[in-house]
Write a protein that holds these residues in place. Structure first.
Motif, PDB file in Angstrom:
ATOM      1  N   ALA A  27      -8.710  -7.826  18.807  1.00  0.00           N
ATOM      2  CA  ALA A  27      -9.672  -7.045  19.587  1.00  0.00           C
ATOM      3  C   ALA A  27     -10.617  -7.948  20.368  1.00  0.00           C
ATOM      4  O   ALA A  27     -11.110  -7.565  21.437  1.00  0.00           O
ATOM      5  CB  ALA A  27     -10.472  -6.125  18.661  1.00  0.00           C
ATOM      6  N   ALA A  28     -10.851  -9.153  19.844  1.00  0.00           N
ATOM      7  CA  ALA A  28     -11.724 -10.108  20.530  1.00  0.00           C
ATOM      8  C   ALA A  28     -10.982 -10.883  21.619  1.00  0.00           C
ATOM      9  O   ALA A  28     -11.587 -11.715  22.303  1.00  0.00           O
ATOM     10  CB  ALA A  28     -12.316 -11.088  19.514  1.00  0.00           C
ATOM     11  N   GLY A  29      -9.696 -10.633  21.772  1.00  0.00           N
ATOM     12  CA  GLY A  29      -8.915 -11.320  22.796  1.00  0.00           C
ATOM     13  C   GLY A  29      -8.481 -12.718  22.410  1.00  0.00           C
ATOM     14  O   GLY A  29      -7.967 -13.458  23.257  1.00  0.00           O
ATOM     15  N   LEU A  30      -8.619 -13.076  21.133  1.00  0.00           N
ATOM     16  CA  LEU A  30      -8.319 -14.448  20.716  1.00  0.00           C
ATOM     17  C   LEU A  30      -6.836 -14.669  20.430  1.00  0.00           C
ATOM     18  O   LEU A  30      -6.407 -15.822  20.270  1.00  0.00           O
ATOM     19  CB  LEU A  30      -9.140 -14.815  19.479  1.00  0.00           C
ATOM     20  CG  LEU A  30     -10.662 -14.730  19.623  1.00  0.00           C
ATOM     21  CD1 LEU A  30     -11.339 -15.254  18.366  1.00  0.00           C
ATOM     22  CD2 LEU A  30     -11.130 -15.492  20.855  1.00  0.00           C
ATOM     23  N   LEU A  31      -6.069 -13.587  20.347  1.00  0.00           N
ATOM     24  CA  LEU A  31      -4.641 -13.736  20.046  1.00  0.00           C
ATOM     25  C   LEU A  31      -3.762 -13.724  21.287  1.00  0.00           C
ATOM     26  O   LEU A  31      -2.548 -13.928  21.186  1.00  0.00           O
ATOM     27  CB  LEU A  31      -4.183 -12.617  19.092  1.00  0.00           C
ATOM     28  CG  LEU A  31      -4.875 -12.550  17.729  1.00  0.00           C
ATOM     29  CD1 LEU A  31      -4.237 -11.473  16.872  1.00  0.00           C
ATOM     30  CD2 LEU A  31      -4.853 -13.891  17.030  1.00  0.00           C
ATOM     31  N   ASP A  32      -4.350 -13.515  22.450  1.00  0.00           N
ATOM     32  CA  ASP A  32      -3.549 -13.469  23.677  1.00  0.00           C
ATOM     33  C   ASP A  32      -2.838 -14.803  23.906  1.00  0.00           C
ATOM     34  O   ASP A  32      -3.475 -15.859  23.988  1.00  0.00           O
ATOM     35  CB  ASP A  32      -4.437 -13.155  24.885  1.00  0.00           C
ATOM     36  CG  ASP A  32      -4.990 -11.746  24.843  1.00  0.00           C
ATOM     37  OD1 ASP A  32      -4.589 -10.977  23.947  1.00  0.00           O
ATOM     38  OD2 ASP A  32      -5.837 -11.406  25.696  1.00  0.00           O
ATOM     39  N   GLY A  33      -1.517 -14.748  23.972  1.00  0.00           N
ATOM     40  CA  GLY A  33      -0.732 -15.959  24.192  1.00  0.00           C
ATOM     41  C   GLY A  33      -0.640 -16.869  22.994  1.00  0.00           C
ATOM     42  O   GLY A  33      -0.087 -17.968  23.097  1.00  0.00           O
ATOM     43  N   GLN A  34      -1.143 -16.442  21.815  1.00  0.00           N
ATOM     44  CA  GLN A  34      -1.175 -17.280  20.624  1.00  0.00           C
ATOM     45  C   GLN A  34      -0.177 -16.799  19.588  1.00  0.00           C
ATOM     46  O   GLN A  34       0.152 -15.613  19.508  1.00  0.00           O
ATOM     47  CB  GLN A  34      -2.584 -17.244  19.995  1.00  0.00           C
ATOM     48  CG  GLN A  34      -3.699 -17.628  20.941  1.00  0.00           C
ATOM     49  CD  GLN A  34      -3.897 -19.130  21.031  1.00  0.00           C
ATOM     50  OE1 GLN A  34      -2.952 -19.897  20.840  1.00  0.00           O
ATOM     51  NE2 GLN A  34      -5.099 -19.564  21.322  1.00  0.00           N
ATOM     52  N   GLN A  35       0.294 -17.727  18.766  1.00  0.00           N
ATOM     53  CA  GLN A  35       1.070 -17.353  17.591  1.00  0.00           C
ATOM     54  C   GLN A  35       0.138 -16.670  16.594  1.00  0.00           C
ATOM     55  O   GLN A  35      -0.992 -17.101  16.396  1.00  0.00           O
ATOM     56  CB  GLN A  35       1.687 -18.597  16.939  1.00  0.00           C
ATOM     57  CG  GLN A  35       2.672 -19.350  17.807  1.00  0.00           C
ATOM     58  CD  GLN A  35       3.996 -18.625  17.964  1.00  0.00           C
ATOM     59  OE1 GLN A  35       4.375 -17.819  17.119  1.00  0.00           O
ATOM     60  NE2 GLN A  35       4.695 -18.893  19.055  1.00  0.00           N
ATOM     61  N   ALA A  36       0.608 -15.588  15.976  1.00  0.00           N
ATOM     62  CA  ALA A  36      -0.243 -14.849  15.052  1.00  0.00           C
ATOM     63  C   ALA A  36       0.602 -14.177  13.990  1.00  0.00           C
ATOM     64  O   ALA A  36       1.792 -13.926  14.172  1.00  0.00           O
ATOM     65  CB  ALA A  36      -1.065 -13.800  15.793  1.00  0.00           C
ATOM     66  N   THR A  37      -0.032 -13.884  12.857  1.00  0.00           N
ATOM     67  CA  THR A  37       0.628 -13.117  11.813  1.00  0.00           C
ATOM     68  C   THR A  37      -0.410 -12.325  11.056  1.00  0.00           C
ATOM     69  O   THR A  37      -1.625 -12.500  11.222  1.00  0.00           O
ATOM     70  CB  THR A  37       1.430 -14.034  10.862  1.00  0.00           C
ATOM     71  OG1 THR A  37       2.336 -13.246  10.099  1.00  0.00           O
ATOM     72  CG2 THR A  37       0.502 -14.811   9.927  1.00  0.00           C
ATOM     73  N   THR A  38       0.061 -11.439  10.207  1.00  0.00           N
ATOM     74  CA  THR A  38      -0.764 -10.687   9.275  1.00  0.00           C
ATOM     75  C   THR A  38       0.167 -10.262   8.150  1.00  0.00           C
ATOM     76  O   THR A  38       1.321 -10.695   8.090  1.00  0.00           O
ATOM     77  CB  THR A  38      -1.435  -9.474   9.963  1.00  0.00           C
ATOM     78  OG1 THR A  38      -2.356  -8.866   9.047  1.00  0.00           O
ATOM     79  CG2 THR A  38      -0.412  -8.451  10.420  1.00  0.00           C
ATOM     80  N   HIS A  39      -0.317  -9.450   7.234  1.00  0.00           N
ATOM     81  CA  HIS A  39       0.552  -8.965   6.166  1.00  0.00           C
ATOM     82  C   HIS A  39       1.794  -8.320   6.784  1.00  0.00           C
ATOM     83  O   HIS A  39       1.706  -7.595   7.777  1.00  0.00           O
ATOM     84  CB  HIS A  39      -0.208  -7.942   5.313  1.00  0.00           C
ATOM     85  CG  HIS A  39       0.500  -7.554   4.056  1.00  0.00           C
ATOM     86  ND1 HIS A  39       1.594  -6.713   4.053  1.00  0.00           N
ATOM     87  CD2 HIS A  39       0.270  -7.895   2.761  1.00  0.00           C
ATOM     88  CE1 HIS A  39       2.013  -6.540   2.813  1.00  0.00           C
ATOM     89  NE2 HIS A  39       1.232  -7.253   2.006  1.00  0.00           N
ATOM     90  N   TRP A  40       2.952  -8.590   6.194  1.00  0.00           N
ATOM     91  CA  TRP A  40       4.213  -8.138   6.795  1.00  0.00           C
ATOM     92  C   TRP A  40       4.246  -6.629   7.034  1.00  0.00           C
ATOM     93  O   TRP A  40       4.925  -6.149   7.952  1.00  0.00           O
ATOM     94  CB  TRP A  40       5.399  -8.566   5.936  1.00  0.00           C
ATOM     95  CG  TRP A  40       5.389  -8.021   4.524  1.00  0.00           C
ATOM     96  CD1 TRP A  40       4.902  -8.644   3.415  1.00  0.00           C
ATOM     97  CD2 TRP A  40       5.896  -6.757   4.079  1.00  0.00           C
ATOM     98  NE1 TRP A  40       5.057  -7.857   2.309  1.00  0.00           N
ATOM     99  CE2 TRP A  40       5.671  -6.690   2.685  1.00  0.00           C
ATOM    100  CE3 TRP A  40       6.510  -5.681   4.713  1.00  0.00           C
ATOM    101  CZ2 TRP A  40       6.039  -5.579   1.913  1.00  0.00           C
ATOM    102  CZ3 TRP A  40       6.874  -4.567   3.952  1.00  0.00           C
ATOM    103  CH2 TRP A  40       6.645  -4.526   2.575  1.00  0.00           C
ATOM    104  N   ALA A  41       3.495  -5.859   6.237  1.00  0.00           N
ATOM    105  CA  ALA A  41       3.502  -4.405   6.403  1.00  0.00           C
ATOM    106  C   ALA A  41       2.790  -3.961   7.680  1.00  0.00           C
ATOM    107  O   ALA A  41       2.942  -2.809   8.104  1.00  0.00           O
ATOM    108  CB  ALA A  41       2.860  -3.734   5.189  1.00  0.00           C
ATOM    109  N   HIS A  42       2.013  -4.879   8.298  1.00  0.00           N
ATOM    110  CA  HIS A  42       1.219  -4.501   9.468  1.00  0.00           C
ATOM    111  C   HIS A  42       1.573  -5.291  10.722  1.00  0.00           C
ATOM    112  O   HIS A  42       0.903  -5.152  11.746  1.00  0.00           O
ATOM    113  CB  HIS A  42      -0.273  -4.686   9.167  1.00  0.00           C
ATOM    114  CG  HIS A  42      -0.766  -3.881   8.001  1.00  0.00           C
ATOM    115  ND1 HIS A  42      -0.826  -2.516   8.009  1.00  0.00           N
ATOM    116  CD2 HIS A  42      -1.204  -4.274   6.772  1.00  0.00           C
ATOM    117  CE1 HIS A  42      -1.285  -2.077   6.837  1.00  0.00           C
ATOM    118  NE2 HIS A  42      -1.515  -3.127   6.072  1.00  0.00           N
ATOM    119  N   THR A  43       2.607  -6.151  10.646  1.00  0.00           N
ATOM    120  CA  THR A  43       2.906  -7.000  11.808  1.00  0.00           C
ATOM    121  C   THR A  43       3.381  -6.189  13.011  1.00  0.00           C
ATOM    122  O   THR A  43       3.054  -6.517  14.151  1.00  0.00           O
ATOM    123  CB  THR A  43       3.957  -8.064  11.454  1.00  0.00           C
ATOM    124  OG1 THR A  43       5.083  -7.443  10.822  1.00  0.00           O
ATOM    125  CG2 THR A  43       3.362  -9.113  10.519  1.00  0.00           C
TER     126      THR A  43
END
Length: 320
Positions: free
Chosen positions: A115-131
């Protein structure tokens, strides 16, 4: 610009309803120094007011504006990813990043970074149930559902639960070196290092006999890092075929046998650089690298700096 080696203030960004495990992980890793390690992190809980953490109400000791002065900002997991994160939290995290902070999310905290725009163009992950939901919500992010954590330099994300421990230990490793990170891991009774690329879970269960065999094999190999081990050597010791061993390594560690060996050799080199006066030649021999040139090449590729630069940064003060 603040550098990673200067990071001391860790601000935990808290607003809305949080999951208690990830919040507790941040405090356990960054709030409790190992024995005989001076100048540890200063941990601050920052929020707009009382927050709900599981069944508890917690009063932050700083406002969200304090995030902008922090060196590292940790965004713990939020309870409901279907509810947009508080606007004031999103804006504060973005302001902290703009001010030069390193920002790391734990589990569903990635939705705040998105939401803060910090993941744009970046590699990212979260818990597999929410990816999948993370990917739909922030299509500009490169969401990887299979990894434990991602490190883009100043933006880092972790998968669920235990992966939060892995990412926090990774940050300590970046800031304070392998020996200190290992000391924290020993206190927590967890593995000292798991690569971020390791799988979050194994889709096909490993038979207990295979798992036990691999555990024995890893210990056997750790004791012989000074030797020129091959995949054939490892397979012979595990009494299996090189192909099956490769599948077992990939499922369990996320790496090939040779990648795992190289990682462990580099980690051992880091420990020797920090804790001994051994020459680069001696360390190359002790880690099975063979020559100083080989050690320098692999060390630079893995750690990002030369062995000498690493030693200057993380050398134990007791060595003089």
């Amino acid at each position: 610009m603040r550098t990673l080696s200067d990071m001391h203030t860790v601000a935990v960004a808290a607003a809305g309803q949080l999951l208690h495990f990830e919040l507790g992980v941040a405090y356990e890793v960054f709030g409790n120094p190992p024995v005989d390690v001076p100048d540890w992190y200063d941990v601050q809980l920052c929020g707009p007011g009382p927050i709900r953490v599981g069944p508890f109400l917690v009063d932050p000791d700083h406002g969200l504006d304090a995030l902008a002065a922090a060196d590292t900002v940790i965004v713990p997991a939020c309870v409901d990813v279907d509810v947009p994160p508080p606007v004031e939290l999103v804006e504060a995290v973005r302001s902290a990043y703009d001010a030069g902070a390193r920002v790391a999310s734990l589990c569903t905290g990635a939705f705040v970074l998105g939401a803060a725009g910090l993941l744009d163009g970046q590699q990212a992950t979260t818990h597999w149930a929410h990816t999948e939901q993370l990917s739909r919500a922030f299509p500009a992010a490169k969401v990887d559902p299979d990894v434990l954590y991602t490190d883009n330099g100043r933006v880092l994300t972790a998968a669920g639960k235990a992966a939060a421990v892995d990412l926090c230990l990774h940050l300590v490793y970046l800031d304070r070196g392998a020996a200190v990170a290992n000391a924290v891991a020993r206190r927590l009774v967890v593995p000292p290092h798991r690569a971020g690329g390791q799988a979050q879970f194994v889709s096909k269960p490993i038979q207990p006999a295979d798992e036990h065999a691999l555990s024995r094999l890893l210990n056997w190999a750790e004791e012989r890092l000074d030797q020129p081990l091959t995949v054939t050597d490892l397979a012979r010791e595990a009494n299996t075929s090189p192909r099956h061993l490769g599948r077992l390594f990939r499922a369990t560690t996320g790496e090939t046998p040779l990648q795992w060996l190289l990682t462990r050799r580099v980690r051992r080199a880091q420990e020797l650089l920090e804790a001994t006066n051994d020459t680069i030649d001696a360390i190359a021999t002790a880690t099975g690298m063979g020559t100083p040139t080989t050690l320098r090449r692999h060390f630079k590729q893995t750690v990002g700096v030369s062995p000498n630069s690493y030693r200057q940064t993380f050398r134990s003060t007791s060595l003089g």
